[in-house]
Motif scaffolding. Structure first.
Motif, PDB file in Angstrom:
ATOM      1  N   GLY A   1       2.815  -2.947  -0.301  1.00 16.39           N
ATOM      2  CA  GLY A   1       4.142  -2.929  -0.896  1.00 16.39           C
ATOM      3  C   GLY A   1       4.909  -4.198  -0.628  1.00 16.39           C
ATOM      4  N   PHE A   2       6.254  -4.081  -0.628  1.00 19.17           N
ATOM      5  CA  PHE A   2       7.111  -5.253  -0.451  1.00 19.17           C
ATOM      6  C   PHE A   2       8.533  -4.786  -0.115  1.00 19.17           C
ATOM      7  CE2 PHE A   2       7.424  -4.028  -4.865  1.00 19.17           C
ATOM      8  CZ  PHE A   2       8.781  -4.122  -5.148  1.00 19.17           C
ATOM      9  N   LYS A   3       9.363  -5.742   0.308  1.00 16.96           N
ATOM     10  CA  LYS A   3      10.787  -5.530   0.513  1.00 16.96           C
ATOM     11  C   LYS A   3      11.552  -6.596  -0.273  1.00 16.96           C
ATOM     12  CE  LYS A   3      10.719  -5.763   5.033  1.00 16.96           C
ATOM     13  NZ  LYS A   3      11.141  -5.721   6.462  1.00 16.96           N
ATOM     14  N   ALA A   4      12.793  -6.276  -0.667  1.00 19.89           N
ATOM     15  CA  ALA A   4      13.626  -7.233  -1.394  1.00 19.89           C
ATOM     16  C   ALA A   4      15.086  -6.787  -1.305  1.00 19.89           C
ATOM     17  CB  ALA A   4      13.189  -7.356  -2.848  1.00 19.89           C
ATOM     18  N   ASP A   5      15.984  -7.642  -1.765  1.00 20.81           N
ATOM     19  CA  ASP A   5      17.399  -7.267  -1.798  1.00 20.81           C
ATOM     20  C   ASP A   5      17.677  -6.249  -2.889  1.00 20.81           C
ATOM     21  OD1 ASP A   5      18.029  -8.857   0.317  1.00 20.81           O
ATOM     22  OD2 ASP A   5      18.914 -10.479  -0.870  1.00 20.81           O
ATOM     23  N   SER A   6      16.900  -6.351  -3.986  1.00 16.58           N
ATOM     24  CA  SER A   6      17.099  -5.414  -5.088  1.00 16.58           C
ATOM     25  C   SER A   6      15.827  -5.348  -5.923  1.00 16.58           C
ATOM     26  CB  SER A   6      18.284  -5.828  -5.967  1.00 16.58           C
ATOM     27  OG  SER A   6      18.046  -7.085  -6.571  1.00 16.58           O
ATOM     28  N   TYR A   7      15.629  -4.184  -6.561  1.00 19.99           N
ATOM     29  CA  TYR A   7      14.482  -3.990  -7.449  1.00 19.99           C
ATOM     30  C   TYR A   7      14.832  -2.841  -8.385  1.00 19.99           C
ATOM     31  CZ  TYR A   7       9.694  -3.095  -9.036  1.00 19.99           C
ATOM     32  OH  TYR A   7       8.571  -2.910  -9.799  1.00 19.99           O
ATOM     33  N   THR A   8      14.867  -3.124  -9.676  1.00 14.92           N
ATOM     34  CA  THR A   8      15.342  -2.179 -10.702  1.00 14.92           C
ATOM     35  C   THR A   8      16.711  -1.627 -10.262  1.00 14.92           C
ATOM     36  OG1 THR A   8      14.103  -0.305  -9.758  1.00 14.92           O
ATOM     37  CG2 THR A   8      12.986  -1.649 -11.417  1.00 14.92           C
TER      38      THR A   8
ATOM     39  N   PHE B   1      17.299  -0.102  -7.311  1.00 14.49           N
ATOM     40  CA  PHE B   1      17.341   0.078  -5.865  1.00 14.49           C
ATOM     41  C   PHE B   1      18.029  -1.106  -5.177  1.00 14.49           C
ATOM     42  CE2 PHE B   1      13.453   2.341  -7.247  1.00 14.49           C
ATOM     43  CZ  PHE B   1      13.840   3.622  -6.890  1.00 14.49           C
ATOM     44  N   THR B   2      18.738  -0.785  -4.104  1.00 13.83           N
ATOM     45  CA  THR B   2      19.369  -1.798  -3.268  1.00 13.83           C
ATOM     46  C   THR B   2      18.656  -1.861  -1.932  1.00 13.83           C
ATOM     47  OG1 THR B   2      21.512  -1.329  -4.306  1.00 13.83           O
ATOM     48  CG2 THR B   2      21.537  -2.568  -2.238  1.00 13.83           C
ATOM     49  N   ASN B   3      18.242  -3.067  -1.533  1.00 13.51           N
ATOM     50  CA  ASN B   3      17.459  -3.265  -0.304  1.00 13.51           C
ATOM     51  C   ASN B   3      16.261  -2.318  -0.239  1.00 13.51           C
ATOM     52  OD1 ASN B   3      19.157  -5.305   0.744  1.00 13.51           O
ATOM     53  ND2 ASN B   3      20.609  -3.745   1.467  1.00 13.51           N
ATOM     54  N   PRO B   4      15.417  -2.327  -1.259  1.00 12.13           N
ATOM     55  CA  PRO B   4      14.284  -1.393  -1.271  1.00 12.13           C
ATOM     56  C   PRO B   4      13.150  -1.814  -0.339  1.00 12.13           C
ATOM     57  CG  PRO B   4      14.147  -2.821  -3.161  1.00 12.13           C
ATOM     58  CD  PRO B   4      15.443  -3.172  -2.459  1.00 12.13           C
ATOM     59  N   ARG B   5      12.487  -0.811   0.206  1.00 10.80           N
ATOM     60  CA  ARG B   5      11.235  -0.989   0.931  1.00 10.80           C
ATOM     61  C   ARG B   5      10.231  -0.075   0.248  1.00 10.80           C
ATOM     62  NH1 ARG B   5      10.010   0.960   7.165  1.00 10.80           N
ATOM     63  NH2 ARG B   5       7.756   0.596   7.092  1.00 10.80           N
ATOM     64  N   ILE B   6       9.311  -0.650  -0.480  1.00 13.03           N
ATOM     65  CA  ILE B   6       8.414   0.134  -1.326  1.00 13.03           C
ATOM     66  C   ILE B   6       6.988   0.060  -0.786  1.00 13.03           C
ATOM     67  CG2 ILE B   6       7.424   0.333  -3.641  1.00 13.03           C
ATOM     68  CD1 ILE B   6      10.086  -0.635  -4.747  1.00 13.03           C
ATOM     69  N   ASN B   7       6.392   1.226  -0.578  1.00 10.89           N
ATOM     70  CA  ASN B   7       5.001   1.348  -0.147  1.00 10.89           C
ATOM     71  C   ASN B   7       4.221   2.154  -1.168  1.00 10.89           C
ATOM     72  OD1 ASN B   7       4.579  -0.034   2.301  1.00 10.89           O
ATOM     73  ND2 ASN B   7       5.580   1.567   3.469  1.00 10.89           N
ATOM     74  N   TYR B   8       3.051   1.645  -1.550  1.00  8.86           N
ATOM     75  CA  TYR B   8       2.092   2.436  -2.318  1.00  8.86           C
ATOM     76  C   TYR B   8       0.880   2.706  -1.434  1.00  8.86           C
ATOM     77  CZ  TYR B   8       4.507   2.043  -6.781  1.00  8.86           C
ATOM     78  OH  TYR B   8       5.412   2.164  -7.802  1.00  8.86           O
ATOM     79  N   ASN B   9       0.385   3.934  -1.503  1.00 10.99           N
ATOM     80  CA  ASN B   9      -0.753   4.368  -0.687  1.00 10.99           C
ATOM     81  C   ASN B   9      -2.030   4.285  -1.513  1.00 10.99           C
ATOM     82  OD1 ASN B   9       1.207   5.071   1.264  1.00 10.99           O
ATOM     83  ND2 ASN B   9       1.442   7.090   0.327  1.00 10.99           N
ATOM     84  N   TYR B  10      -3.006   3.555  -0.998  1.00 14.05           N
ATOM     85  CA  TYR B  10      -4.262   3.334  -1.717  1.00 14.05           C
ATOM     86  C   TYR B  10      -5.437   3.931  -0.942  1.00 14.05           C
ATOM     87  CZ  TYR B  10      -2.228  -0.065  -4.984  1.00 14.05           C
ATOM     88  OH  TYR B  10      -1.502  -0.669  -5.977  1.00 14.05           O
ATOM     89  N   LEU B  11      -6.367   4.519  -1.677  1.00 10.58           N
ATOM     90  CA  LEU B  11      -7.694   4.821  -1.159  1.00 10.58           C
ATOM     91  C   LEU B  11      -8.564   3.636  -1.559  1.00 10.58           C
ATOM     92  CD1 LEU B  11      -9.239   7.062   0.336  1.00 10.58           C
ATOM     93  CD2 LEU B  11      -9.988   7.900  -1.889  1.00 10.58           C
ATOM     94  N   GLU B  12      -9.139   2.971  -0.564  1.00 10.67           N
ATOM     95  CA  GLU B  12      -9.766   1.679  -0.819  1.00 10.67           C
ATOM     96  C   GLU B  12     -11.195   1.633  -0.297  1.00 10.67           C
ATOM     97  OE1 GLU B  12      -7.759  -2.550  -1.193  1.00 10.67           O
ATOM     98  OE2 GLU B  12      -7.616  -1.749   0.849  1.00 10.67           O
ATOM     99  N   VAL B  13     -12.083   0.985  -1.067  1.00  9.52           N
ATOM    100  CA  VAL B  13     -13.486   0.834  -0.698  1.00  9.52           C
ATOM    101  C   VAL B  13     -13.843  -0.649  -0.686  1.00  9.52           C
ATOM    102  CG1 VAL B  13     -15.881   1.418  -1.259  1.00  9.52           C
ATOM    103  CG2 VAL B  13     -14.059   3.073  -1.717  1.00  9.52           C
ATOM    104  N   PRO B  14     -13.771  -1.323   0.469  1.00  9.63           N
ATOM    105  CA  PRO B  14     -14.296  -2.683   0.571  1.00  9.63           C
ATOM    106  C   PRO B  14     -15.821  -2.653   0.748  1.00  9.63           C
ATOM    107  CG  PRO B  14     -12.531  -2.270   2.187  1.00  9.63           C
ATOM    108  CD  PRO B  14     -13.006  -0.945   1.666  1.00  9.63           C
ATOM    109  N   LEU B  15     -16.505  -3.593   0.133  1.00 10.27           N
ATOM    110  CA  LEU B  15     -17.960  -3.754   0.266  1.00 10.27           C
ATOM    111  C   LEU B  15     -18.207  -5.156   0.810  1.00 10.27           C
ATOM    112  CD1 LEU B  15     -19.039  -2.185  -3.149  1.00 10.27           C
ATOM    113  CD2 LEU B  15     -19.007  -1.084  -0.915  1.00 10.27           C
ATOM    114  N   LEU B  16     -18.434  -5.259   2.113  1.00  9.29           N
ATOM    115  CA  LEU B  16     -18.388  -6.535   2.804  1.00  9.29           C
ATOM    116  C   LEU B  16     -19.763  -7.006   3.258  1.00  9.29           C
ATOM    117  CD1 LEU B  16     -15.322  -5.740   5.088  1.00  9.29           C
ATOM    118  CD2 LEU B  16     -15.297  -6.812   2.821  1.00  9.29           C
TER     119      LEU B  16
END
Length: 224
Positions: free
Chosen positions: A78-85, A87-102
């Motif tokens: 996610g990210f943080k900013a002063d404004s987004y759409t 929202f004021t001072n938003p802190r946005i997190n998206y949760n991912y199920l992730e498969v790295p192949l290393l």
């Protein structure tokens, strides 16, 4: 995502049939993530989240100098900013199920080891959370009407599949039957999260960038 999981299962099976010294690696840690927009948001900053899951490492070479390490991780981006759409001072997190192949290259002796790794990753957004001065909402994907505590994101306007590349460096210290590991990793998203039909390309450029610091324990399992 189904193909990713089938590929992960196939790699597990190859490890067993080769009768190699497989290592199971439960791990967890923190992420510092941001989104690379075409134009940065006002005072945009990195956001802190969680990462955790399981990896499996099995050698390609007899001395374990080169190994393959697929993983299944739960990762917050996610990210943080002063404004987004709205929202004021938003802190946005998206949760991912992730498969790295290393692909992993190991150095050192049994008591102390160092390693580097890298390869593609495939993530799928499950949902998330938006915390701001004026709202605190769970994020879900769907076409339902948003409520005071749930924000629904139209799945036609986002790309829930996050394809990227990850690079890491770390070390392992012998501790009991296995190795205590510490790893730093950088993930570069190659796909854009926004996918708004009819919008200018600049509004859809939104690639994830993630730094992860993880503590794990490599447990020898099976093999010789």
């Amino acid at each position: 995502m189904k193909k990713c999981f089938l590929l992960l299962a196939a790699i597990f099976l190859l490890g067993w049939t080769a009768q190699a010294q497989v290592y199971l690696i439960p791990k967890g840690g923190i992420t510092s993530s941001n989104v690379n927009f075409d134009q940065d948001l006002p005072n945009q900053k990195s956001n802190t989240g969680f990462v955790g899951g399981l990896g499996v490492s099995f050698p390609i070479t007899a001395d374990n100098f080169v190994a393959i390490q697929p993983e299944l991780l739960y990762t917050q981006k996610g990210f943080k900013a002063d404004s987004y759409t709205t929202f004021t001072n938003p802190r946005i997190n998206y949760n991912y199920l992730e498969v790295p192949l290393l692909l992993k290259v190991n150095f050192g002796e049994d008591a102390f080891k160092a390693f580097v790794n890298g390869g593609p990753s495939f993530g799928y957004a499950l949902g998330g959370r938006s915390r701001a001065d004026n709202q605190d909402m769970r994020i879900k994907f769907g076409n339902d009407a948003s409520t005071s505590d749930i924000m629904y994101v139209d799945p036609d306007n986002v790309n829930r599949l996050d394809i990227g590349i990850q690079f890491g460096i770390g070390a392992g210290i012998a501790a009991g039957p296995g190795d205590l590991t510490l790893e730093a990793r950088y993930g570069i998203g190659l796909t854009d999260f926004n996918n708004i039909s009819g919008a200018p390309d600049s509004q859809n450029k939104s690639k994830n960038r993630v730094i992860a610091l993880m503590l794990g324990y490599a447990i020898p399992f099976g093999g010789r």
